[in-house]
Design a protein around this motif. Structure first.
Motif, PDB file in Angstrom:
ATOM      1  N   SER A  85       2.628   0.633  -9.254  1.00  0.00           N
ATOM      2  CA  SER A  85       2.455   0.463  -7.809  1.00  0.00           C
ATOM      3  C   SER A  85       2.202   1.818  -7.150  1.00  0.00           C
ATOM      4  CB  SER A  85       3.689  -0.201  -7.190  1.00  0.00           C
ATOM      5  OG  SER A  85       3.775  -1.556  -7.566  1.00  0.00           O
ATOM      6  N   LYS A  86       1.482   1.796  -6.032  1.00  0.00           N
ATOM      7  CA  LYS A  86       1.047   3.036  -5.379  1.00  0.00           C
ATOM      8  C   LYS A  86       1.943   3.459  -4.220  1.00  0.00           C
ATOM      9  CE  LYS A  86      -2.451   2.973  -8.166  1.00  0.00           C
ATOM     10  NZ  LYS A  86      -2.410   3.839  -9.373  1.00  0.00           N
ATOM     11  N   VAL A  87       2.962   2.679  -3.908  1.00  0.00           N
ATOM     12  CA  VAL A  87       3.908   3.059  -2.852  1.00  0.00           C
ATOM     13  C   VAL A  87       4.981   3.961  -3.451  1.00  0.00           C
ATOM     14  CG1 VAL A  87       3.499   1.060  -1.388  1.00  0.00           C
ATOM     15  CG2 VAL A  87       5.178   0.899  -3.241  1.00  0.00           C
ATOM     16  N   ASP A  88       5.691   4.672  -2.586  1.00  0.00           N
ATOM     17  CA  ASP A  88       6.707   5.613  -3.049  1.00  0.00           C
ATOM     18  C   ASP A  88       8.065   4.936  -3.166  1.00  0.00           C
ATOM     19  OD1 ASP A  88       4.917   7.754  -3.120  1.00  0.00           O
ATOM     20  OD2 ASP A  88       5.289   8.259  -1.012  1.00  0.00           O
ATOM     21  N   GLY A  89       8.725   5.153  -4.293  1.00  0.00           N
ATOM     22  CA  GLY A  89      10.094   4.710  -4.456  1.00  0.00           C
ATOM     23  C   GLY A  89      10.228   3.208  -4.618  1.00  0.00           C
ATOM     24  N   ILE A  90      11.482   2.761  -4.633  1.00  0.00           N
ATOM     25  CA  ILE A  90      11.776   1.336  -4.727  1.00  0.00           C
ATOM     26  C   ILE A  90      12.241   0.845  -3.366  1.00  0.00           C
ATOM     27  CG2 ILE A  90      12.313   1.459  -7.173  1.00  0.00           C
ATOM     28  CD1 ILE A  90      15.288   1.355  -6.433  1.00  0.00           C
ATOM     29  N   GLY A  91      12.159  -0.474  -3.146  1.00  0.00           N
ATOM     30  CA  GLY A  91      12.586  -1.044  -1.883  1.00  0.00           C
ATOM     31  C   GLY A  91      11.735  -2.232  -1.499  1.00  0.00           C
ATOM     32  N   VAL A  92      11.860  -2.632  -0.240  1.00  0.00           N
ATOM     33  CA  VAL A  92      11.121  -3.759   0.319  1.00  0.00           C
ATOM     34  C   VAL A  92       9.980  -3.215   1.178  1.00  0.00           C
ATOM     35  CG1 VAL A  92      11.270  -5.891   1.662  1.00  0.00           C
ATOM     36  CG2 VAL A  92      13.273  -5.072   0.375  1.00  0.00           C
ATOM     37  N   PHE A  93       8.780  -3.750   0.980  1.00  0.00           N
ATOM     38  CA  PHE A  93       7.593  -3.273   1.688  1.00  0.00           C
ATOM     39  C   PHE A  93       6.946  -4.428   2.454  1.00  0.00           C
ATOM     40  CE2 PHE A  93       8.447  -0.407  -1.735  1.00  0.00           C
ATOM     41  CZ  PHE A  93       8.191   0.848  -1.198  1.00  0.00           C
ATOM     42  N   ALA A  94       6.657  -4.192   3.735  1.00  0.00           N
ATOM     43  CA  ALA A  94       6.018  -5.190   4.596  1.00  0.00           C
ATOM     44  C   ALA A  94       4.531  -4.893   4.728  1.00  0.00           C
ATOM     45  CB  ALA A  94       6.674  -5.182   5.974  1.00  0.00           C
ATOM     46  N   ASP A  95       3.776  -5.912   5.205  1.00  0.00           N
ATOM     47  CA  ASP A  95       2.325  -5.783   5.375  1.00  0.00           C
ATOM     48  C   ASP A  95       1.693  -5.242   4.093  1.00  0.00           C
ATOM     49  OD1 ASP A  95       2.509  -6.665   8.042  1.00  0.00           O
ATOM     50  OD2 ASP A  95       2.989  -4.637   8.710  1.00  0.00           O
ATOM     51  N   ALA A  96       2.132  -5.784   2.985  1.00  0.00           N
ATOM     52  CA  ALA A  96       1.762  -5.240   1.683  1.00  0.00           C
ATOM     53  C   ALA A  96       0.454  -5.832   1.175  1.00  0.00           C
ATOM     54  CB  ALA A  96       2.874  -5.501   0.679  1.00  0.00           C
ATOM     55  N   THR A  97      -0.289  -4.981   0.502  1.00  0.00           N
ATOM     56  CA  THR A  97      -1.472  -5.371  -0.248  1.00  0.00           C
ATOM     57  C   THR A  97      -1.161  -5.211  -1.725  1.00  0.00           C
ATOM     58  OG1 THR A  97      -2.945  -4.629   1.517  1.00  0.00           O
ATOM     59  CG2 THR A  97      -3.908  -4.875  -0.672  1.00  0.00           C
ATOM     60  N   VAL A  98      -1.560  -6.193  -2.527  1.00  0.00           N
ATOM     61  CA  VAL A  98      -1.233  -6.159  -3.949  1.00  0.00           C
ATOM     62  C   VAL A  98      -2.498  -6.107  -4.795  1.00  0.00           C
ATOM     63  CG1 VAL A  98       1.011  -7.282  -3.696  1.00  0.00           C
ATOM     64  CG2 VAL A  98      -1.034  -8.691  -4.005  1.00  0.00           C
ATOM     65  N   PHE A  99      -2.334  -5.623  -6.019  1.00  0.00           N
ATOM     66  CA  PHE A  99      -3.443  -5.541  -6.969  1.00  0.00           C
ATOM     67  C   PHE A  99      -2.894  -5.791  -8.366  1.00  0.00           C
ATOM     68  CE2 PHE A  99      -1.530  -1.419  -7.309  1.00  0.00           C
ATOM     69  CZ  PHE A  99      -1.869  -0.898  -8.552  1.00  0.00           C
ATOM     70  N   GLU A 100      -3.797  -5.868  -9.339  1.00  0.00           N
ATOM     71  CA  GLU A 100      -3.350  -6.026 -10.723  1.00  0.00           C
ATOM     72  C   GLU A 100      -4.093  -5.028 -11.620  1.00  0.00           C
ATOM     73  OE1 GLU A 100      -5.240  -7.338 -13.411  1.00  0.00           O
ATOM     74  OE2 GLU A 100      -7.043  -7.941 -12.325  1.00  0.00           O
ATOM     75  N   ASN A 101      -3.454  -4.681 -12.723  1.00  0.00           N
ATOM     76  CA  ASN A 101      -4.081  -3.802 -13.708  1.00  0.00           C
ATOM     77  C   ASN A 101      -3.797  -4.332 -15.105  1.00  0.00           C
ATOM     78  OD1 ASN A 101      -5.497  -1.633 -14.789  1.00  0.00           O
ATOM     79  ND2 ASN A 101      -3.677  -0.324 -14.891  1.00  0.00           N
ATOM     80  N   SER A 102      -4.103  -5.602 -15.294  1.00  0.00           N
ATOM     81  CA  SER A 102      -3.803  -6.252 -16.569  1.00  0.00           C
ATOM     82  C   SER A 102      -4.586  -5.626 -17.718  1.00  0.00           C
ATOM     83  CB  SER A 102      -4.134  -7.746 -16.467  1.00  0.00           C
ATOM     84  OG  SER A 102      -3.487  -8.328 -15.364  1.00  0.00           O
ATOM     85  N   LYS A 103      -5.876  -5.377 -17.509  1.00  0.00           N
ATOM     86  CA  LYS A 103      -6.696  -4.807 -18.583  1.00  0.00           C
ATOM     87  C   LYS A 103      -6.189  -3.419 -18.959  1.00  0.00           C
ATOM     88  CE  LYS A 103      -9.666  -8.228 -18.840  1.00  0.00           C
ATOM     89  NZ  LYS A 103     -11.023  -8.100 -18.311  1.00  0.00           N
ATOM     90  N   GLY A 104      -5.763  -2.636 -17.966  1.00  0.00           N
ATOM     91  CA  GLY A 104      -5.226  -1.313 -18.237  1.00  0.00           C
ATOM     92  C   GLY A 104      -3.899  -1.345 -18.961  1.00  0.00           C
TER      93      GLY A 104
END
Length: 245
Positions: A85-104
């Motif tokens: 993930s490209k966000v910093d640290g752990i926690g709860v994130f709002a207005d989030a955009t998600v992606f996948e990197n299965s092939k990687g």
């Protein structure tokens, strides 16, 4: 269901995710997942670009839209600080955009449709009802690309989560590992949701739906609502790529 992948093996692998549970109290939302996958350590895999497959994030969708249309309006919980993930640290994130990197992370199948077909060809079953929620032409996004951090999370021991009413041993679905998380009530919206998580390679995923009630931590449209849904865990063996509630 046993529909995880590892090489040519389908079902019961080290990537298996067994069940998801959630309990809402007046002060906290408690989440537990169990499976064979080591949620906080990952699995060394030479086919992954970085040599290891880690846990993806937990993705909540309260919009009523399918996942692609809701992207950018999601809530995510990043609990593995070392995943992709490209966000910093752990926690709860709002207005989030998600992606996948299965092939990687080493998966050879082209997309979710290929995954489902491979599972079926090997005599296993994935639950129906996912076509209208996940995009069958890609793998399931389970990593946070962007978002605004709105809360920290805390980890609970198995003993602590059992005191709150969840005992995977008694449920009969306990895997080799569990991860237990607590976050403040009111951080997530109230209402109906879909939630999913998975491993970075998408060799397995878990999904279900439910409802969060308004609590004293949330701007209350109705005091009555604050009493609803504050009960035991939904033992969500409502699970892998689960049909919509």
């Amino acid at each position: 269901l046993e529909d995880s992948l590892s090489g040519n093996i389908v079902g019961g692998t080290e990537y298996e995710l067994n069940a998801f549970g959630l309990k809402q109290t007046a002060d906290n939302i408690l989440i537990s997942m169990t499976g064979n996958f080591p949620f906080l350590d990952g699995i060394v895999n030479e086919d992954a670009d970085d040599g290891i497959v880690r846990s993806g994030d937990i993705v909540f969708n309260f919009t009523g839209k399918n996942l692609a249309d809701a992207n950018g309006e999601l809530f995510t919980i990043r609990f593995d600080a070392f995943n992709e993930s490209k966000v910093d640290g752990i926690g709860v994130f709002a207005d989030a955009t998600v992606f996948e990197n299965s092939k990687g992370n080493g998966i050879l199948l082209s997309d979710l449709e290929d995954y489902n077909q491979w599972v079926a060809d090997n005599g296993k079953t994935t639950l129906p009802g996912i076509d209208s929620y996940f995009d069958l032409n890609s793998h399931i996004p389970n990593l946070t690309l962007s978002g605004t951090k709105v809360a920290d999370i805390q980890f609970l021991t198995d003993a602590e989560i059992q005191q709150e009413g969840l005992n995977w041993d008694e449920s009969g679905v306990k895997g080799l590992h569990t991860v237990n998380i607590s976050l403040p009530s009111g951080v997530l919206p109230f209402g109906d949701y879909k939630v999913h998580s998975g491993v970075e390679c998408n060799n397995d995923a878990i999904a279900c739906g439910g409802t969060l009630a308004a609590t004293k931590k949330t701007p209350e449209p109705s005091a009555i609502l604050s009493l609803l849904g504050i009960g035991g865990f939904g033992l969500s063996k409502l699970r892998k790529r689960q049909k919509e509630n």
